[in-house]
Write a protein that holds these residues in place. Structure first.
Motif, PDB file in Angstrom:
ATOM      1  N   PHE A  86      -9.633  35.411  -1.055  1.00 29.77           N
ATOM      2  CA  PHE A  86      -9.782  34.082  -0.447  1.00 29.77           C
ATOM      3  C   PHE A  86      -9.221  33.064  -1.411  1.00 29.77           C
ATOM      4  O   PHE A  86      -9.453  33.136  -2.606  1.00 29.77           O
ATOM      5  CB  PHE A  86     -11.261  33.771  -0.201  1.00 29.77           C
ATOM      6  CG  PHE A  86     -11.841  34.560   0.918  1.00 29.77           C
ATOM      7  CD1 PHE A  86     -11.608  34.186   2.247  1.00 29.77           C
ATOM      8  CD2 PHE A  86     -12.617  35.680   0.661  1.00 29.77           C
ATOM      9  CE1 PHE A  86     -12.149  34.919   3.282  1.00 29.77           C
ATOM     10  CE2 PHE A  86     -13.145  36.418   1.702  1.00 29.77           C
ATOM     11  CZ  PHE A  86     -12.907  36.050   3.014  1.00 29.77           C
ATOM     12  N   TYR A  87      -8.463  32.110  -0.838  1.00 25.54           N
ATOM     13  CA  TYR A  87      -8.020  30.971  -1.631  1.00 25.54           C
ATOM     14  C   TYR A  87      -9.098  29.902  -1.438  1.00 25.54           C
ATOM     15  O   TYR A  87      -9.459  29.612  -0.291  1.00 25.54           O
ATOM     16  CB  TYR A  87      -6.693  30.422  -1.127  1.00 25.54           C
ATOM     17  CG  TYR A  87      -5.585  31.443  -1.075  1.00 25.54           C
ATOM     18  CD1 TYR A  87      -4.870  31.771  -2.229  1.00 25.54           C
ATOM     19  CD2 TYR A  87      -5.252  32.059   0.131  1.00 25.54           C
ATOM     20  CE1 TYR A  87      -3.848  32.699  -2.163  1.00 25.54           C
ATOM     21  CE2 TYR A  87      -4.233  32.982   0.193  1.00 25.54           C
ATOM     22  CZ  TYR A  87      -3.524  33.304  -0.958  1.00 25.54           C
ATOM     23  OH  TYR A  87      -2.528  34.208  -0.918  1.00 25.54           O
ATOM     24  N   THR A  88      -9.594  29.352  -2.495  1.00 33.54           N
ATOM     25  CA  THR A  88     -10.582  28.286  -2.320  1.00 33.54           C
ATOM     26  C   THR A  88     -10.156  27.058  -3.098  1.00 33.54           C
ATOM     27  O   THR A  88      -9.596  27.148  -4.182  1.00 33.54           O
ATOM     28  CB  THR A  88     -11.977  28.699  -2.815  1.00 33.54           C
ATOM     29  OG1 THR A  88     -11.889  28.944  -4.205  1.00 33.54           O
ATOM     30  CG2 THR A  88     -12.493  29.923  -2.109  1.00 33.54           C
ATOM     31  N   SER A  89     -10.398  25.939  -2.458  1.00 33.31           N
ATOM     32  CA  SER A  89     -10.114  24.671  -3.114  1.00 33.31           C
ATOM     33  C   SER A  89     -11.146  23.697  -2.577  1.00 33.31           C
ATOM     34  O   SER A  89     -11.152  23.411  -1.381  1.00 33.31           O
ATOM     35  CB  SER A  89      -8.695  24.208  -2.781  1.00 33.31           C
ATOM     36  OG  SER A  89      -8.521  22.887  -3.227  1.00 33.31           O
ATOM     37  N   GLY A  90     -12.047  23.246  -3.442  1.00 39.33           N
ATOM     38  CA  GLY A  90     -13.157  22.438  -2.973  1.00 39.33           C
ATOM     39  C   GLY A  90     -14.006  23.289  -2.052  1.00 39.33           C
ATOM     40  O   GLY A  90     -14.394  24.394  -2.391  1.00 39.33           O
ATOM     41  N   LYS A  91     -14.212  22.781  -0.817  1.00 39.95           N
ATOM     42  CA  LYS A  91     -15.073  23.520   0.087  1.00 39.95           C
ATOM     43  C   LYS A  91     -14.300  24.439   1.032  1.00 39.95           C
ATOM     44  O   LYS A  91     -14.871  25.274   1.706  1.00 39.95           O
ATOM     45  CB  LYS A  91     -15.920  22.533   0.895  1.00 39.95           C
ATOM     46  CG  LYS A  91     -17.088  22.020   0.099  1.00 39.95           C
ATOM     47  CD  LYS A  91     -18.112  21.415   1.021  1.00 39.95           C
ATOM     48  CE  LYS A  91     -19.411  21.198   0.258  1.00 39.95           C
ATOM     49  NZ  LYS A  91     -20.379  20.459   1.055  1.00 39.95           N
ATOM     50  N   VAL A  93       2.430  21.928  -6.726  1.00 42.72           N
ATOM     51  CA  VAL A  93       2.789  22.709  -7.911  1.00 42.72           C
ATOM     52  C   VAL A  93       1.987  22.168  -9.103  1.00 42.72           C
ATOM     53  O   VAL A  93       1.782  20.951  -9.218  1.00 42.72           O
ATOM     54  CB  VAL A  93       4.300  22.616  -8.191  1.00 42.72           C
ATOM     55  CG1 VAL A  93       4.649  23.334  -9.500  1.00 42.72           C
ATOM     56  CG2 VAL A  93       5.081  23.228  -7.042  1.00 42.72           C
ATOM     57  N   ASN A  94       1.547  23.117  -9.973  1.00 40.70           N
ATOM     58  CA  ASN A  94       0.763  22.823 -11.176  1.00 40.70           C
ATOM     59  C   ASN A  94      -0.704  22.494 -10.896  1.00 40.70           C
ATOM     60  O   ASN A  94      -1.468  22.287 -11.820  1.00 40.70           O
ATOM     61  CB  ASN A  94       1.374  21.687 -12.011  1.00 40.70           C
ATOM     62  CG  ASN A  94       2.635  22.175 -12.714  1.00 40.70           C
ATOM     63  OD1 ASN A  94       2.755  23.358 -13.009  1.00 40.70           O
ATOM     64  ND2 ASN A  94       3.570  21.268 -12.945  1.00 40.70           N
ATOM     65  N   ASP A  95      -1.094  22.467  -9.584  1.00 43.58           N
ATOM     66  CA  ASP A  95      -2.514  22.326  -9.274  1.00 43.58           C
ATOM     67  C   ASP A  95      -3.225  23.637  -9.610  1.00 43.58           C
ATOM     68  O   ASP A  95      -2.602  24.695  -9.666  1.00 43.58           O
ATOM     69  CB  ASP A  95      -2.724  22.045  -7.783  1.00 43.58           C
ATOM     70  CG  ASP A  95      -2.367  20.606  -7.444  1.00 43.58           C
ATOM     71  OD1 ASP A  95      -2.050  19.864  -8.392  1.00 43.58           O
ATOM     72  OD2 ASP A  95      -2.379  20.267  -6.250  1.00 43.58           O
ATOM     73  N   ASN A  96      -4.514  23.563  -9.801  1.00 41.69           N
ATOM     74  CA  ASN A  96      -5.293  24.780 -10.010  1.00 41.69           C
ATOM     75  C   ASN A  96      -5.891  25.233  -8.698  1.00 41.69           C
ATOM     76  O   ASN A  96      -6.162  24.436  -7.808  1.00 41.69           O
ATOM     77  CB  ASN A  96      -6.402  24.534 -11.026  1.00 41.69           C
ATOM     78  CG  ASN A  96      -5.817  24.446 -12.426  1.00 41.69           C
ATOM     79  OD1 ASN A  96      -4.925  25.215 -12.778  1.00 41.69           O
ATOM     80  ND2 ASN A  96      -6.313  23.488 -13.201  1.00 41.69           N
ATOM     81  N   ILE A  97      -6.080  26.567  -8.594  1.00 41.95           N
ATOM     82  CA  ILE A  97      -6.658  27.128  -7.383  1.00 41.95           C
ATOM     83  C   ILE A  97      -7.561  28.282  -7.805  1.00 41.95           C
ATOM     84  O   ILE A  97      -7.240  29.023  -8.731  1.00 41.95           O
ATOM     85  CB  ILE A  97      -5.553  27.593  -6.410  1.00 41.95           C
ATOM     86  CG1 ILE A  97      -6.178  28.248  -5.174  1.00 41.95           C
ATOM     87  CG2 ILE A  97      -4.596  28.568  -7.081  1.00 41.95           C
ATOM     88  CD1 ILE A  97      -5.156  28.594  -4.105  1.00 41.95           C
ATOM     89  N   THR A  98      -8.685  28.417  -7.127  1.00 35.61           N
ATOM     90  CA  THR A  98      -9.569  29.540  -7.438  1.00 35.61           C
ATOM     91  C   THR A  98      -9.404  30.589  -6.350  1.00 35.61           C
ATOM     92  O   THR A  98      -9.434  30.258  -5.158  1.00 35.61           O
ATOM     93  CB  THR A  98     -11.027  29.072  -7.480  1.00 35.61           C
ATOM     94  OG1 THR A  98     -11.118  27.989  -8.397  1.00 35.61           O
ATOM     95  CG2 THR A  98     -11.945  30.203  -7.927  1.00 35.61           C
ATOM     96  N   VAL A  99      -9.184  31.812  -6.790  1.00 36.42           N
ATOM     97  CA  VAL A  99      -9.105  32.878  -5.799  1.00 36.42           C
ATOM     98  C   VAL A  99     -10.280  33.822  -6.034  1.00 36.42           C
ATOM     99  O   VAL A  99     -10.690  34.062  -7.168  1.00 36.42           O
ATOM    100  CB  VAL A  99      -7.777  33.659  -5.858  1.00 36.42           C
ATOM    101  CG1 VAL A  99      -6.614  32.759  -5.574  1.00 36.42           C
ATOM    102  CG2 VAL A  99      -7.605  34.353  -7.183  1.00 36.42           C
TER     103      VAL A  99
END
Ligand SMILES: Nc1ncnc2c1ncn2[C@@H]1O[C@H](COP(=O)(O)OP(=O)(O)OP(=O)(O)O)[C@@H](O)[C@H]1O
Ligand SMILES: [Mg+2]
Lengths: 233, 407
Positions: free
Chosen positions: B120-125, B179-185
């Protein structure tokens, strides 16, 4: 001793429709080089049939035919076409020219097929033959626009183009007035005497026949006489 | 240029009956247009498929297939067995050796070790389900031409960033990432990892763009809680894509694992493409057949009207072969005119169609100027007309002049 150009050996032919009947029977005769031969007989006696056979177009017959000392009977279609192209000039009774072509082109075609001369030379020679028959004016007219007599004369010019050994005509002057008949007769005479070419012409014109070297007469498919040499009468 | 007598006669016939020639030629024009257009369409679709689908799917995939348990008893004895899939793990043993073995095959253009991880890609909620592909991006580029699909950032950066990720444009849009943003997987095994976006790609295939991301092999292995020898697939690109099934056995014996080619993996598509190709060919063949009938008919009619001429030519010393040549030449001339017009018309139609926008993943109508099809069309057009002309010409050659003169 004169040279033979054409010889038949007991030629005969059947037609099968409507009933089987023998249209030609036991026809044997010889034609010399440079001879002006006419063929006469009643309508329906088989003159045209015999002429088609002599011209190698009809191959359905019995007996044997020699042209230029060569057996023609039984030869391949291709070989016969070549013989017709090179050695025989034919003037038909009713059918004459290719309608889409000019008089000149009609005369040129057999020579182009033979390929003995260059196209320029052929054109020159064709024009000469047409001039000989007094047709120089209509050289570039399409054949479909000519009168019957003009067409027949163009056909005669075409028969001469390859300087054939034998010129065969089925009533070659049938459509011509007396003046043009005389012209054609003189040309035939000249060809036989000066160029040693041979004429075999079917005719209903007695004067025409009488002026030729020899006449053979057909009756009901049989040769009645072939010794009638007018010059000796 | 000087033509032979036979050709001159053919040309004269053709020119003096322009209307009929044109009608026959138009038949050929329609036939050739259909042939070229439909075949270009088939090729265009295939090319489209190659271009988009092979941007996310390999020609060949080598993997460890499930094994089914075998009874321990001698097979001759009759016993009730209950076969099950063996839980042996899906990884390839000694993946470096397997890769080497694959690369030794002469057909191979590129081969790469591959690990897929569901995540899952998560960003915020917000959360988006997708797939992470762990592989050497340089090799993947050789296979899928990633470079050309990158719309932001740089593919090469991935090499330098152990936690880098190359994200599909659909995912990036949904999560509003640059680009260059962070993402939690978060992987399906529950491992969560913070990653940095090295670049964004768009292949044109919406499913790929909305789900996929590329990462380094080690990152994928971490997400699966595996060590650095864990590789599940080798993806292979080969030279002879269209006959790929010929090489399956080679790769299986080279590696000892199962090789699955793109045709097997996409049976539905392959069957669809085949049906489409057969249908198009059948339609174009039918139209060509009609064109051939047109030529046949008109030539037959011409010959019927020209019996007298044929007889005269034969009396003049033209042989049956000459007569065939004359009429086949006429057919050929009609065919030539028709074919040239057909090729021009097809060019025009293809131009027109290639500007039609369809939308979706396809975009513009996938048809283009295919030189092979045009050459083939020209050859087919001429062959068909000569074939159609030969039959009546042969009959003309059999005309008996005496029979005609007696009429
Ligand atoms: N195709 C044919 N089938 C059957 N009989 C035919 C055929 N052609 C001609 N005949 C017959 O053969 C005979 C000879 O015909 P041919 O045309 O040779 O005569 P001809 O002597 O040339 O006559 P004309 O002087 O009228 O031209 C005639 O009785 C004719 O009816
Ligand atoms: Mg007659």
């Amino acid at each position: 001793m004169s040279e033979l150009v054409l010889r038949t050996e007991a030629i005969g032919k059947y037609f099968y429709e409507p009933v089987k009947f023998r249209v030609l029977d036991d026809i044997s005769f010889e034609v010399n080089k440079g001879e002006f031969l006419t063929m006469v007989g009643k309508s329906g006696c088989g003159k045209s049939t015999l002429l088609y056979l002599l011209s190698t177009m009809d191959t359905d017959y019995d007996g044997r035919l020699f042209i230029d000392n060569e057996l023609v009977t039984g030869q391949s279609e291709k070989k016969l076409a070549r013989i017709r192209n090179e050695k025989i000039g034919f003037v038909f009774q009713f059918h004459y020219l290719l309608p889409e072509f000019t008089s000149l082109k009609n005369v040129m075609l057999p020579a182009l097929k033979l390929g003995k001369y260059s196209p320029e030379e052929i054109e020159h020679r064709a024009a000469e033959k047409l001039r000989l028959l007094d047709l120089h004016d209509i050289m570039n007219k399409p054949a479909s626009k000519l009168s019957g007599g003009q067409q027949q004369r163009v056909a005669i010019a075409r028969a001469l183009i390859n300087d054939p050994l034998i010129i065969m005509g089925d009533e070659p002057t049938g459509n011509l007035d007396s003046k043009n008949t005389a012209i054609v007769f003189d040309i035939f005479k000249m060809l036989t005497t000066e160029h040693q070419q041979t004429i075999i012409a079917v005719t209903h014109d007695n004067d025409f026949a009488k002026s030729s070297d020899r006449t053979i007469e057909l009756q009901d498919g049989r040769l009645l006489s072939h010794k009638k040499v007018w010059g000796e009468v | 240029m000087r033509f032979s007598v036979n050709t001159q006669i053919a040309i004269t016939h053709i020119v003096s009956r322009r209307k009929q020639t044109l009608v026959a030629a138009l038949g050929v024009t329609v036939g050739i247009t259909a042939f070229v257009f439909l075949n270009s369409l088939v090729l265009g679709f295939n090319r489209f498929f190659d271009n988009t689908v092979f941007k996310s799917m390999p020609h060949l995939r080598i993997f460890h297939d499930d094994e089914v348990s075998q009874p321990l008893l001698d097979p001759a004895t009759h016993v009730v067995v209950n076969p099950r899939i063996l839980n042996k793990g899906k990884n390839l043993i000694n993946p470096d050796a397997v890769l080497k073995a694959v690369q030794s095959h002469s057909q191979v253009v590129a081969a790469v070790q591959w690990v897929t991880v569901n995540l899952f890609y998560t960003s915020g909620k917000s959360q988006v389900a997708g797939q992470g592909c762990g592989a050497d991006i340089i090799q993947v580029d050789k296979m899928f031409d990633i470079r050309s699909t990158v719309v932001a950032g740089d593919m090469q950066n991935l090499k330098r960033m152990p936690n880098g990720v190359l994200l599909g444009s659909g995912v990036a849009e949904k999560l509003n990432l640059q680009v260059n943003d962070n993402i939690t997987v978060i992987s399906s095994l529950g491992v969560s990892k913070s990653m940095k976006i090295a670049g964004i790609f768009r292949t044109g295939n919406s499913i790929t763009d909305k789900t996929r991301c590329y990462m380094n092999l080690s990152a994928a292995q971490t997400l699966l809680r595996e060590g650095n020898a864990y590789v599940t697939d080798i993806y292979v690109k080969i030279k002879d894509v269209d006959h790929i099934e010929r090489y399956d056995a080679d790769f299986e014996s080279l590696t000892g694992y199962t090789a699955e080619n793109w045709k097997e993996a996409n049976e539905t598509y392959v069957a669809g493409a085949k049906t489409r190709a057969i249908m198009m060919r059948a339609i174009s063949a039918a139209i060509l057949l009609v064109a051939a009938f047109g030529i046949y008919n008109i030539l037959n009619m011409t010959i019927m009207q020209k019996l007298n001429d044929i007889a005269i030519l034969k009396a003049q010393g033209f042989s049956g072969k000459d007569v065939i040549k004359i009429f086949v030449t006429e057919a050929l001339l009609m065919g030539l005119v028709g074919t040239i017009m057909g090729l021009l018309l097809a060019t025009f139609l293809i131009r027109l169609m290639s500007r039609v926008y369809i939308g979706g993943d396809i975009g513009y109508f996938p048809i283009g100027f295919e030189p092979v099809v045009f050459v083939l069309g020209a050859i087919v057009g001429l062959l068909v007309t000569v074939g159609a002309g030969y039959i009546p010409a042969r009959n003309a050659a059999k005309v008996d002049p005496v029979e005609i003169f007696r009429r």
